[in-house]
Design a protein around this motif. Structure first.
Motif, PDB file in Angstrom:
ATOM      1  N   MET A  36       0.895  -1.248  -0.020  1.00 34.35           N
ATOM      2  CA  MET A  36      -0.027  -0.157  -0.102  1.00 34.35           C
ATOM      3  C   MET A  36       0.934   1.221  -0.048  1.00 34.35           C
ATOM      4  SD  MET A  36      -3.354  -0.989   0.075  1.00 34.35           S
ATOM      5  CE  MET A  36      -4.402   0.231   1.085  1.00 34.35           C
ATOM      6  N   SER A  37       1.981   1.246   0.560  1.00 36.54           N
ATOM      7  CA  SER A  37       3.071   2.421   0.739  1.00 36.54           C
ATOM      8  C   SER A  37       3.484   2.611  -0.579  1.00 36.54           C
ATOM      9  CB  SER A  37       3.854   1.899   1.893  1.00 36.54           C
ATOM     10  OG  SER A  37       4.808   3.027   1.993  1.00 36.54           O
ATOM     11  N   GLU A  38       3.772   1.362  -1.166  1.00 41.46           N
ATOM     12  CA  GLU A  38       4.306   1.733  -2.519  1.00 41.46           C
ATOM     13  C   GLU A  38       3.406   2.077  -3.411  1.00 41.46           C
ATOM     14  OE1 GLU A  38       7.668   1.212  -3.647  1.00 41.46           O
ATOM     15  OE2 GLU A  38       8.181   0.990  -1.710  1.00 41.46           O
ATOM     16  N   ALA A  39       2.144   1.601  -3.468  1.00 42.95           N
ATOM     17  CA  ALA A  39       1.306   1.905  -4.328  1.00 42.95           C
ATOM     18  C   ALA A  39       0.781   3.438  -4.166  1.00 42.95           C
ATOM     19  CB  ALA A  39      -0.195   1.289  -4.026  1.00 42.95           C
ATOM     20  N   ALA A  40       0.810   3.872  -2.830  1.00 40.55           N
ATOM     21  CA  ALA A  40       0.766   5.397  -2.632  1.00 40.55           C
ATOM     22  C   ALA A  40       1.639   6.351  -3.254  1.00 40.55           C
ATOM     23  CB  ALA A  40       0.378   5.542  -1.165  1.00 40.55           C
ATOM     24  N   TYR A  41       2.973   5.737  -3.294  1.00 37.68           N
ATOM     25  CA  TYR A  41       4.118   6.493  -3.740  1.00 37.68           C
ATOM     26  C   TYR A  41       4.028   6.637  -5.324  1.00 37.68           C
ATOM     27  CZ  TYR A  41       8.812   8.166  -4.384  1.00 37.68           C
ATOM     28  OH  TYR A  41      10.124   8.703  -4.719  1.00 37.68           O
ATOM     29  N   ALA A  42       3.820   5.496  -5.803  1.00 39.54           N
ATOM     30  CA  ALA A  42       3.842   5.294  -7.001  1.00 39.54           C
ATOM     31  C   ALA A  42       2.603   6.013  -7.993  1.00 39.54           C
ATOM     32  CB  ALA A  42       3.682   3.691  -7.692  1.00 39.54           C
ATOM     33  N   ALA A  43       1.586   6.293  -7.084  1.00 36.89           N
ATOM     34  CA  ALA A  43       0.522   6.995  -7.831  1.00 36.89           C
ATOM     35  C   ALA A  43       0.828   8.304  -8.185  1.00 36.89           C
ATOM     36  CB  ALA A  43      -0.818   6.801  -6.892  1.00 36.89           C
ATOM     37  N   GLY A  44       1.750   8.835  -7.666  1.00 35.40           N
ATOM     38  CA  GLY A  44       2.160  10.369  -7.837  1.00 35.40           C
ATOM     39  C   GLY A  44       1.281  11.332  -7.162  1.00 35.40           C
ATOM     40  N   THR A  45       1.324  12.540  -7.838  1.00 37.35           N
ATOM     41  CA  THR A  45       0.515  13.653  -7.336  1.00 37.35           C
ATOM     42  C   THR A  45      -0.281  14.166  -8.006  1.00 37.35           C
ATOM     43  OG1 THR A  45       2.136  15.129  -7.669  1.00 37.35           O
ATOM     44  CG2 THR A  45       2.604  14.002  -5.492  1.00 37.35           C
ATOM     45  N   ALA A  46      -1.223  15.299  -7.537  1.00 41.26           N
ATOM     46  CA  ALA A  46      -1.831  16.284  -8.617  1.00 41.26           C
ATOM     47  C   ALA A  46      -0.971  17.320  -8.828  1.00 41.26           C
ATOM     48  CB  ALA A  46      -3.129  16.331  -7.979  1.00 41.26           C
ATOM     49  N   ILE A  47       0.193  17.407  -8.531  1.00 43.05           N
ATOM     50  CA  ILE A  47       1.037  18.397  -8.659  1.00 43.05           C
ATOM     51  C   ILE A  47       1.919  18.567  -9.694  1.00 43.05           C
ATOM     52  CG2 ILE A  47       2.663  20.257  -7.432  1.00 43.05           C
ATOM     53  CD1 ILE A  47       1.757  18.828  -4.804  1.00 43.05           C
ATOM     54  N   PRO A  48       1.822  19.490 -10.737  1.00 50.34           N
ATOM     55  CA  PRO A  48       2.793  19.382 -11.904  1.00 50.34           C
ATOM     56  C   PRO A  48       4.235  19.503 -11.493  1.00 50.34           C
ATOM     57  CG  PRO A  48       1.567  21.314 -11.774  1.00 50.34           C
ATOM     58  CD  PRO A  48       0.975  20.638 -10.752  1.00 50.34           C
ATOM     59  N   GLY A  49       5.032  18.861 -12.379  1.00 53.80           N
ATOM     60  CA  GLY A  49       6.368  19.350 -12.288  1.00 53.80           C
ATOM     61  C   GLY A  49       7.269  19.094 -10.843  1.00 53.80           C
ATOM     62  N   SER A  50       8.274  20.081 -10.715  1.00 49.25           N
ATOM     63  CA  SER A  50       9.124  20.015  -9.580  1.00 49.25           C
ATOM     64  C   SER A  50       8.339  20.546  -8.311  1.00 49.25           C
ATOM     65  CB  SER A  50      10.183  20.928  -9.676  1.00 49.25           C
ATOM     66  OG  SER A  50       9.842  22.277  -9.885  1.00 49.25           O
TER      67      SER A  50
END
Length: 146
Positions: A36-50
């Motif tokens: 679950m931790s890996e999935a959460a990290y791999a899902a990314g964010t809704a924030i573009p770029g850096s």
């Protein structure tokens, strides 16, 4: 409770089997937390770029042993937050499950030991403590410590 007919060797065998299954369950729960931790990290964010690299106060649920908490991995997006909330909501259930298993094992061992020693009242008390998941009574009493 008028009479008991316990076979201590049978209880010992079942407690050993239960301990093995509890170990399997522990491994499965740790794997769940890790995945679950890996999935959460791999899902990314809704924030573009850096901008996603700026640490934010991410929500965090239980984390498997040896894993980095989500809040220490950078930003997580809505999927990560949802997974974290899911685990937080399940933490109470998972803890209750672990406590029930531990109470059942300790209670069965203590009740059987008291039965063998001929103290049926103490055996009943151990059985009642296991039913009500009173780990404090089972661990602190003679014969119930780890």
């Amino acid at each position: 409770m008028t009479s008991w007919d316990i076979k201590p060797q049978g209880v010992q065998s079942q407690l050993k089997l239960t301990g093995e299954r509890a170990g399997d369950l522990e491994k499965a729960l740790n794997k769940l937390m890790s995945d679950m931790s890996e999935a959460a990290y791999a899902a990314g964010t809704a924030i573009p770029g850096s901008a996603a690299k700026v640490p934010s106060p991410a929500m965090q649920g239980p984390v498997a042993t040896g894993q980095v908490p989500l809040s220490h991995r950078g930003s997580t997006g809505p999927v990560g937050a949802a997974l974290s909330q899911y685990l937080e909501k399940r933490q109470t259930d998972l803890t209750a499950m672990v406590n029930r298993i531990q109470a059942a094992v300790l209670g069965a061992a203590k009740a059987t030991n008291e039965y063998v020693q001929g103290d049926l009242e103490a055996a009943k008390e151990a059985q009642d403590a296991a039913k009500s998941v009173r780990l404090d009574q089972l661990k602190d009493a003679a014969g119930g410590a780890k």
